[in-house]
Design a protein around this motif. Structure first.
Motif, PDB file in Angstrom:
ATOM      1  N   ARG A  38       0.834  -1.193   0.000  1.00  0.00           N
ATOM      2  CA  ARG A  38       0.000   0.000   0.000  1.00  0.00           C
ATOM      3  C   ARG A  38       0.870   1.244   0.000  1.00  0.00           C
ATOM      4  NH1 ARG A  38      -2.655  -0.321   6.117  1.00  0.00           N
ATOM      5  NH2 ARG A  38      -0.749   0.265   7.282  1.00  0.00           N
ATOM      6  N   VAL A  93      -3.666   3.582  -1.395  1.00  0.00           N
ATOM      7  CA  VAL A  93      -3.891   2.760  -2.570  1.00  0.00           C
ATOM      8  C   VAL A  93      -3.231   1.413  -2.309  1.00  0.00           C
ATOM      9  CG1 VAL A  93      -3.512   2.483  -5.039  1.00  0.00           C
ATOM     10  CG2 VAL A  93      -3.992   4.748  -4.095  1.00  0.00           C
ATOM     11  N   TYR A  94      -3.982   0.348  -2.479  1.00  0.00           N
ATOM     12  CA  TYR A  94      -3.499  -1.002  -2.226  1.00  0.00           C
ATOM     13  C   TYR A  94      -3.201  -1.699  -3.542  1.00  0.00           C
ATOM     14  CZ  TYR A  94      -4.642  -0.698   2.717  1.00  0.00           C
ATOM     15  OH  TYR A  94      -4.669  -0.351   4.051  1.00  0.00           O
ATOM     16  N   TYR A  95      -2.041  -2.327  -3.608  1.00  0.00           N
ATOM     17  CA  TYR A  95      -1.569  -3.015  -4.801  1.00  0.00           C
ATOM     18  C   TYR A  95      -1.277  -4.474  -4.484  1.00  0.00           C
ATOM     19  CZ  TYR A  95      -0.384   1.792  -6.198  1.00  0.00           C
ATOM     20  OH  TYR A  95      -0.415   3.134  -6.477  1.00  0.00           O
ATOM     21  N   GLY A 111      -3.810  -0.963  -8.695  1.00  0.00           N
ATOM     22  CA  GLY A 111      -4.161  -0.462  -7.382  1.00  0.00           C
ATOM     23  C   GLY A 111      -5.646  -0.216  -7.217  1.00  0.00           C
ATOM     24  N   THR A 112      -6.084  -0.288  -5.972  1.00  0.00           N
ATOM     25  CA  THR A 112      -7.453   0.052  -5.605  1.00  0.00           C
ATOM     26  C   THR A 112      -7.408   0.919  -4.347  1.00  0.00           C
ATOM     27  OG1 THR A 112      -9.672  -0.856  -5.165  1.00  0.00           O
ATOM     28  CG2 THR A 112      -7.807  -2.065  -4.233  1.00  0.00           C
ATOM     29  N   LEU A 113      -8.174   1.979  -4.343  1.00  0.00           N
ATOM     30  CA  LEU A 113      -8.114   2.969  -3.273  1.00  0.00           C
ATOM     31  C   LEU A 113      -9.019   2.571  -2.117  1.00  0.00           C
ATOM     32  CD1 LEU A 113      -7.239   5.745  -2.153  1.00  0.00           C
ATOM     33  CD2 LEU A 113      -9.162   6.735  -3.418  1.00  0.00           C
TER      34      LEU A 113
END
Length: 118
Positions: A38, A93-95, A111-113
């Protein structure tokens, strides 16, 4: 085309939960160790969690131990990150990535926030 695609992010209140998904296409995800990373605003990327290709060894950053759980479903070619008891400090943001060591990653998701706020 080899891709990792994250989903499941969004806005949640402190104490809430989210489950993030990392779906692979173009390769068999279960042959890889998969890491979740993240990056918060103004901060460097950090490792959050890791699951080995075998699925029998996992680890977590101290900041998320006891709250986050990583798992994998080979049939769906997907790795999950269950996040409970979320805190504002988890906002980032997670990756997902095709390795648990950032310098060795060949494939990153976009990524997703995740935003944790009242």
């Amino acid at each position: 085309q080899l891709q990792l695609v994250e989903s499941g992010g969004g806005l949640v209140q402190p104490g809430g939960s989210l489950r993030l998904s990392c779906a692979a296409s173009g390769f068999t995800l279960d042959y890889y160790d998969i890491g979740w990373f993240r990056q918060a605003p103004g901060k460097e990327r950090e490792g959050v969690s890791c699951i080995r290709s075998s699925g029998d060894n996992t680890n977590y950053a101290d900041s998320v131990k006891g709250r986050f759980t990583i798992s994998r479903d080979n049939a769906k070619n997907t790795v999950y990150l269950q996040m409970n008891s979320l805190k504002p400090e988890d906002t980032a943001v997670y990756y997902c990535a095709s390795n648990c060591v950032g310098a060795l990653v060949d494939y990153w998701g976009k990524g997703t926030l995740v935003t944790v706020s009242s």
